[in-house]
Every structure is written in C-alpha cells, then in structure tokens.
Motif scaffolding. Structure first.
Motif, PDB file in Angstrom:
ATOM      1  N   UNK A   1      16.841   9.921  10.143  1.00 12.18           N
ATOM      2  CA  UNK A   1      16.876  11.031  11.092  1.00 12.18           C
ATOM      3  C   UNK A   1      16.799  10.532  12.530  1.00 12.18           C
ATOM      4  N   UNK A   2      15.934   9.556  12.759  1.00 13.66           N
ATOM      5  CA  UNK A   2      15.763   9.034  14.116  1.00 13.66           C
ATOM      6  C   UNK A   2      17.049   8.381  14.615  1.00 13.66           C
TER       7      UNK A   2
ATOM      8  N   UNK B   1       0.784  -1.221   0.000  1.00 19.34           N
ATOM      9  CA  UNK B   1       0.000   0.000   0.000  1.00 19.34           C
ATOM     10  C   UNK B   1       0.823   1.282   0.000  1.00 19.34           C
ATOM     11  N   UNK B   2       2.134   1.168  -0.129  1.00 20.14           N
ATOM     12  CA  UNK B   2       3.033   2.316  -0.050  1.00 20.14           C
ATOM     13  C   UNK B   2       3.600   2.611  -1.434  1.00 20.14           C
ATOM     14  N   UNK B   3       3.703   3.889  -1.797  1.00 16.22           N
ATOM     15  CA  UNK B   3       4.357   4.269  -3.042  1.00 16.22           C
ATOM     16  C   UNK B   3       5.864   4.351  -2.816  1.00 16.22           C
ATOM     17  N   UNK B   4       6.615   4.419  -3.927  1.00 14.10           N
ATOM     18  CA  UNK B   4       8.064   4.532  -3.769  1.00 14.10           C
ATOM     19  C   UNK B   4       8.442   5.865  -3.130  1.00 14.10           C
ATOM     20  N   UNK B   5       7.673   6.933  -3.399  1.00 13.24           N
ATOM     21  CA  UNK B   5       7.949   8.225  -2.757  1.00 13.24           C
ATOM     22  C   UNK B   5       7.728   8.133  -1.255  1.00 13.24           C
ATOM     23  N   UNK B   6       6.673   7.445  -0.861  1.00 13.66           N
ATOM     24  CA  UNK B   6       6.405   7.263   0.573  1.00 13.66           C
ATOM     25  C   UNK B   6       7.495   6.406   1.214  1.00 13.66           C
ATOM     26  N   UNK B   7       7.991   5.407   0.481  1.00 15.22           N
ATOM     27  CA  UNK B   7       9.100   4.605   0.982  1.00 15.22           C
ATOM     28  C   UNK B   7      10.324   5.496   1.240  1.00 15.22           C
ATOM     29  N   UNK B   8      10.612   6.400   0.301  1.00 14.47           N
ATOM     30  CA  UNK B   8      11.741   7.292   0.471  1.00 14.47           C
ATOM     31  C   UNK B   8      11.608   8.169   1.704  1.00 14.47           C
ATOM     32  N   UNK B   9      10.417   8.694   1.920  1.00 14.86           N
ATOM     33  CA  UNK B   9      10.211   9.550   3.102  1.00 14.86           C
ATOM     34  C   UNK B   9      10.263   8.733   4.392  1.00 14.86           C
ATOM     35  N   UNK B  10       9.718   7.505   4.356  1.00 19.79           N
ATOM     36  CA  UNK B  10       9.782   6.649   5.550  1.00 19.79           C
ATOM     37  C   UNK B  10      11.236   6.344   5.918  1.00 19.79           C
ATOM     38  N   UNK B  11      12.041   6.022   4.930  1.00 19.82           N
ATOM     39  CA  UNK B  11      13.443   5.711   5.201  1.00 19.82           C
ATOM     40  C   UNK B  11      14.206   6.959   5.641  1.00 19.82           C
ATOM     41  N   UNK B  12      13.801   8.120   5.139  1.00 13.98           N
ATOM     42  CA  UNK B  12      14.420   9.366   5.597  1.00 13.98           C
ATOM     43  C   UNK B  12      14.151   9.594   7.070  1.00 13.98           C
ATOM     44  N   UNK B  13      12.931   9.350   7.508  1.00 12.19           N
ATOM     45  CA  UNK B  13      12.597   9.547   8.918  1.00 12.19           C
ATOM     46  C   UNK B  13      13.344   8.548   9.803  1.00 12.19           C
ATOM     47  N   UNK B  14      13.521   7.330   9.316  1.00 14.27           N
ATOM     48  CA  UNK B  14      14.301   6.360  10.087  1.00 14.27           C
ATOM     49  C   UNK B  14      15.752   6.815  10.197  1.00 14.27           C
TER      50      UNK B  14
END
Length: 340
Positions: A146-147, A131-144
C-alpha cells in the motif's frame, strides 16, 4: 442498486465432465467469460489465487488480457495471498494491469487461505521475521504494498544512471494514479475487517469466516461489515468504503440447472475448521426457482449490508453455461430485490 460480479476459482482437471481440461483452457475461457459477462451487464470479473494447485495462480497476465479486451467491467482478485508476494514487484505488475484496463482494477489481497502445501511461501523465498507469525508477515507485506502504491519517492537514485533521472527520490513505475484507493482486504475475522478499515482498504467477505458467536453465517458476516463501516467512519477517511460478499446462487430455470444444482436446495450453513485451532462457519448455497430465491436472499443480512455481490461460478462447466448462470440471476432475481 447493487454491483454484481462473478468470482471464479479457476479449476481445471482432465475430467470428462469438465470443459476446462488444462490450465490453458481455464485462462482462455476466463477471458472469454469476462468479455461475455460485460456484454450482459455484469459489473465485475474476479478471480481466486491459489498456489501449488490446478487453479489460477498468477493473476496479472490474466487481468491484463481481460483489461485489453473489455472496456467497462471491473477486474479483480479475491484474494492474492500476500505471504507469497514481493510487494515492490507487485506494485509494478498491478500498475501495469490497471493502466491497461484504464483504471478498472479492484485488487483483493489478504493473508490467504489454507494452503496445498506446508508453508508454501517458504518455497517462494519468504519467511516471517523473528517473533512474527505468517499472518503478521502477510499484513506487514500488505502495508508495504500500500505504501509503495502511493507513488512517493523512496529509492536513492544512481548518480551514473543509464538514463537521466528526475530530481529527488525515485518511485516504482509504471505508477497508476488512484489504484491505492481500489485495494480490498479479504477478512475472515471481525478484527481484520476493522484493521482493513483503519488502513483504508475496501472489504471483501467470502463464503466463510471464523466463527465468533455461533450465530448464522449471514448474521455474523453482517455484524463484521457493520464493525468495518464503523471503524472506517472513526478513521476519518474522506472517501466512501465498499464492501463485497460472495455467494453461490443458482436460479433453477431449466432442467439442466435442476440437474446440476437442484441438490443444493435447502442447504444450510455448516461449521468446520479452516486451520488448526480456528473454528469457521461456511455459508449456505442458494439454489431455487427465481421467486423462492428472491424470498431467501431478501433475508440475507450481509447481502443487504454490502454494495457488491460476487457470484461464485462453476467455471469447469464452460463459458456458455456460466453466462447462463449469471444472466439468470441478473434477469430473474436481481430486479425482484431492487438490485437492478
């Protein structure tokens, strides 16, 4: 005052007109250019990251080498495509590069630009979640990413380690204190610029963005920057945000400049499609005599809104000519605009 850096795409090709015939040429000349740029007062050395292309792709060895050979210039990327990255391994690489440069890393990350191959990140072993787009994957990995940069422990220690562990959960090493505050997001839309502000990242805005109003490029980009600054303020972050914009700017001060870039004079914005269904606007190049450049650049609203200007350079023309390109802007243009 405005920080002025350069942004290199790092092209190479076995072409008779190129000074960068191989990947080795580009890497070594990138180091030499950063050293020379520091000597003439340039504030930043930034590099694009593109996979499956004859362009720079693995930034951390290059940034580490530059960091070891310079002492003042900021070093960074514009941008790393997070769809291709392992966020934890990237934390280690970035921490090492930042420590080598003694805290000068300014790391630009994003969802990435149009690719050379279809879904290239799949070849690197990554895929969106259900259910995730590749753009959403990129943002999710960016937040990880940063964390994990925070240095907070998250990993359960082995009770029988090779070396003694400190108490509590473990974090990644090497940890570079303060690096989390020097991460930038490359935004192509107003919405992702606001998202970057909400997540306490500085903003990088390139020479193109999604067309969201039909207005001139510099006006749309200035509106994006103002929305970003407003979102940053509303988020209540204690530190000040930074904003960079990229421009192709060539001061025509000799016959060689006119031969290379005289045809860029009077160029205008143009519209196109950066990916299926996404209309984009591409900003114009600036090429003119210094006095004319000063007049034209003074009307660029986005440059006025930014604290950092990244000059896109023709890296294939070699170190000496690119030093000339940079010094011409710094010496003949920047003072007339109050940037120096």
């Amino acid at each position: 005052m405005k920080k002025i850096g350069f942004l290199s795409f790092g092209h190479w090709s076995n072409h008779p007109a190129y000074n960068t015939r191989t990947a080795g040429d580009t890497l070594l000349q990138s180091i030499d250019l950063a050293v020379a740029a520091e000597e003439i007062g340039v504030d930043g050395a930034y590099f694009r990251v593109h996979h499956f292309a004859s362009q720079l792709a693995s930034p951390f060895p290059l940034l580490s080498a530059i960091g070891a050979k310079t002492s003042k210039i900021e070093i960074g990327t514009g941008v790393i495509d997070m769809r291709y990255e392992n966020p934890l391994y990237m934390v280690e690489d970035a921490g090492a590069a930042d420590l080598i440069s003694e805290g000068r890393l300014q790391l630009g990350i994003s969802r990435g630009s149009p690719e050379q191959v279809i879904d290239g990140w799949r070849y690197f072993g990554y895929a969106p979640q259900e259910g995730e787009t590749d753009a959403e994957m990129g943002r999710r990995k960016a937040l990880e990413f940063l964390d994990r940069l925070s240095g907070e422990g998250f990993a359960e220690p082995n009770p029988y380690p090779m070396f003694p562990n400190p108490p509590g959960l473990l974090h990644l090493e090497p940890h570079s204190e303060g690096l989390r505050e020097r991460i930038w997001w490359g935004a192509a839309s107003n919405a992702t610029a606001v998202w970057a502000a909400e997540n306490a990242m500085h903003l990088q805005s390139s020479t193109l963005k999604f067309d969201e109003s039909g207005k001139p490029f510099h006006v749309q980009q200035a509106e994006q920057i103002r929305l970003y600054k407003e979102a940053w303020k509303n988020a209540g972050h204690e530190r000040e945000p930074r904003v960079s914009v990229s421009r192709s700017i060539f001061a025509l001060v000799n016959d060689q400049d006119r031969r290379f870039f005289g045809q860029e004079a009077n160029r205008t914005d143009h519209f196109g499609m950066i990916e299926p269904g996404k209309n984009a606007i591409f900003g114009r190049s600036y090429a003119a005599e210094p006095d004319q450049l000063i007049k034209e650049l003074a009307e660029d609203e986005a440059i006025q809104e930014a604290d950092t200007l990244l000059l896109t350079i023709p890296n294939t023309l070699g170190v000496d000519y690119n030093v000339h390109v940079l010094s011409s802007v710094i010496e003949h243009v920047a003072p007339g605009l109050g940037w120096r």
